[in-house]
Scaffold this motif. Structure first.
Motif, PDB file in Angstrom:
ATOM      1  N   LEU A 147       1.356  -4.045 -16.199  1.00  0.00           N
ATOM      2  CA  LEU A 147       1.015  -3.300 -17.412  1.00  0.00           C
ATOM      3  C   LEU A 147       1.832  -2.017 -17.515  1.00  0.00           C
ATOM      4  N   ALA A 148       2.009  -1.332 -16.393  1.00  0.00           N
ATOM      5  CA  ALA A 148       2.816  -0.109 -16.403  1.00  0.00           C
ATOM      6  C   ALA A 148       4.262  -0.422 -16.745  1.00  0.00           C
ATOM      7  N   ALA A 149       4.794  -1.505 -16.183  1.00  0.00           N
ATOM      8  CA  ALA A 149       6.179  -1.876 -16.442  1.00  0.00           C
ATOM      9  C   ALA A 149       6.379  -2.269 -17.899  1.00  0.00           C
ATOM     10  N   VAL A 150       5.436  -2.996 -18.463  1.00  0.00           N
ATOM     11  CA  VAL A 150       5.536  -3.405 -19.868  1.00  0.00           C
ATOM     12  C   VAL A 150       5.679  -2.189 -20.775  1.00  0.00           C
ATOM     13  N   ARG A 151       4.940  -1.140 -20.487  1.00  0.00           N
ATOM     14  CA  ARG A 151       4.989   0.075 -21.309  1.00  0.00           C
ATOM     15  C   ARG A 151       6.332   0.800 -21.182  1.00  0.00           C
ATOM     16  N   ALA A 152       7.095   0.475 -20.138  1.00  0.00           N
ATOM     17  CA  ALA A 152       8.435   1.053 -19.993  1.00  0.00           C
ATOM     18  C   ALA A 152       9.488   0.256 -20.750  1.00  0.00           C
ATOM     19  N   ALA A 153       9.079  -0.869 -21.343  1.00  0.00           N
ATOM     20  CA  ALA A 153       9.934  -1.700 -22.194  1.00  0.00           C
ATOM     21  C   ALA A 153      11.186  -2.230 -21.495  1.00  0.00           C
ATOM     22  N   PRO A 154      11.028  -3.038 -20.433  1.00  0.00           N
ATOM     23  CA  PRO A 154      12.194  -3.675 -19.827  1.00  0.00           C
ATOM     24  C   PRO A 154      12.743  -4.758 -20.745  1.00  0.00           C
ATOM     25  N   ALA A 155      13.909  -5.266 -20.414  1.00  0.00           N
ATOM     26  CA  ALA A 155      14.514  -6.322 -21.233  1.00  0.00           C
ATOM     27  C   ALA A 155      13.723  -7.621 -21.145  1.00  0.00           C
ATOM     28  N   LEU A 156      13.109  -7.881 -19.985  1.00  0.00           N
ATOM     29  CA  LEU A 156      12.437  -9.164 -19.763  1.00  0.00           C
ATOM     30  C   LEU A 156      11.267  -8.980 -18.810  1.00  0.00           C
ATOM     31  N   PRO A 175       0.825  -1.209   0.000  1.00  0.00           N
ATOM     32  CA  PRO A 175       0.000   0.000   0.000  1.00  0.00           C
ATOM     33  C   PRO A 175       0.862   1.264   0.000  1.00  0.00           C
ATOM     34  N   GLY A 176       0.417   2.254  -0.757  1.00  0.00           N
ATOM     35  CA  GLY A 176       1.123   3.524  -0.823  1.00  0.00           C
ATOM     36  C   GLY A 176       2.065   3.644  -1.996  1.00  0.00           C
ATOM     37  N   VAL A 177       2.472   2.501  -2.573  1.00  0.00           N
ATOM     38  CA  VAL A 177       3.418   2.531  -3.693  1.00  0.00           C
ATOM     39  C   VAL A 177       2.639   2.584  -5.007  1.00  0.00           C
ATOM     40  N   PRO A 178       2.895   3.559  -5.859  1.00  0.00           N
ATOM     41  CA  PRO A 178       2.131   3.689  -7.101  1.00  0.00           C
ATOM     42  C   PRO A 178       2.422   2.556  -8.076  1.00  0.00           C
ATOM     43  N   ASP A 179       1.449   2.263  -8.924  1.00  0.00           N
ATOM     44  CA  ASP A 179       1.596   1.187  -9.909  1.00  0.00           C
ATOM     45  C   ASP A 179       2.797   1.402 -10.822  1.00  0.00           C
TER      46      ASP A 179
END
Length: 311
Positions: free
Chosen positions: A171-180, A140-144
């Motif tokens: 979904l948010a992380a995917v849009r940041a395009a990580p390596a994996l 809790p408290g940490v943004p997506d």
């Protein structure tokens, strides 16, 4: 060197019972206590197999002190980020047929200052790091967008980022395009927004994630093994296992894949071997070299598209 960041670590207690009956008194046949959280599990698996791992964790309370102590006992380099809230405790009940019932606390709320301190601790300890593993639920408290922001900030340093989380954070992380990214079947279903009943469905959903710029998708499929989709191709691998506890098996899979170079079918085979080994061990025990049997892994370079994975 691998650095793992676990925003919502835990102290995990696993209790083995003969049979779980709602409303009844149970006496545990065996009890296991492990440091927990996806990133922590990845670090534990890596270190057990001779790799170096640095774990960044927000910790508070007596359970936080216990978590740090257990990580040190596992020879993991700990970067402790002080937090006011108590580290959560999780309880897993395992029956003889490997049926798992989990009771996971949400975790203590992190303040804005604590979130910033966690972010800064990761960026401060990237020296010599090849991969950053951002894994687990967000308290809790940490943004997506927390893991996504880390991807953007880490990219200029040259370290690569693997993300293993779920829901809006995935979904948010995917849009940041990580390596994996390493979703399990349920997480991939949620991200794709549709049922996934065959290996073809899994591959199509993985390609949807790659369309955002993700280099590779490693999808863990439980007893059906794992699928790797990257720019070079698609592979499916599986291994026999005598199930005892599935807790942490996906984390072992990711650790094995990263340890073997995180590229292509050879790394997939190692990852699946580590995951299968973890399933055969009690609690959330991470496998060591003597537990892993790479020769038992069956690699399919041509995916059986219509094979069902919802059974």
């Amino acid at each position: 060197m691998f650095l793992t960041v676990t925003a919502n670590p835990s102290v995990d207690r696993t209790v083995e019972v003969e049979r779980l009956t709602r409303g009844a008194l149970h006496r545990g046949a065996r009890v296991y206590l492990h440091p927990g959280g996806k990133g922590v599990n990845v670090a534990r698996a890596l270190v057990r197999n001779g790799c170096k791992a640095r774990a960044v964790v927000p910790v508070g309370g007596t359970d936080g002190q216990q978590l740090v102590s257990m990580l040190v006992d596992h020879s993991i380099e700990v970067v402790r980020v002080p937090a006011r809230g108590q580290v959560r405790g999780n309880i897993t009940v395992v029956e003889p047929d490997a049926t798992v019932t989990k009771l996971n606390e949400a975790g203590a709320r992190l303040s804005t200052a604590e979130i910033q301190a966690l972010n800064e601790a990761v960026l401060k300890h990237l020296a010599g790091v090849d991969w950053v593993v951002a894994a687990g639920s967000l308290p809790p408290g940490v943004p997506d967008r927390f893991y996504a922001d880390l991807v953007h900030e880490i990219r200029p340093t040259g370290a690569q980022v693997a993300v293993d989380t779920s829901g809006p954070a995935l979904l948010a992380a995917v849009r940041a395009a990580p390596a994996l990214v390493k979703p399990n079947l349920d997480e991939l279903r949620e991200a794709a927004g549709c049922p996934l009943t065959t290996l073809r469905d899994v591959v199509v959903a993985a390609e949807q994630l790659r369309a955002y710029g993700v280099e590779a998708v490693l999808a863990s499929l439980g007893k059906h093994g794992a699928v790797l989709v990257d720019g070079a191709g698609v592979w499916h691998a599986e291994a026999p296992a005598q199930p005892r506890s599935s807790v942490g098996a996906g984390d072992a899979l990711l650790a094995g894949f990263l340890s073997a170079g995180a590229r292509g079918p050879d790394a997939l085979v190692v990852g699946v071997a580590w995951g299968a080994a973890a399933v055969s061990l009690p609690g959330s025990t991470m496998p060591g070299p003597h537990d892993v049997h790479v020769h038992q892994v069956v690699l399919h370079s041509e995916v059986a598209w219509n094979r069902r994975i919802d059974e």
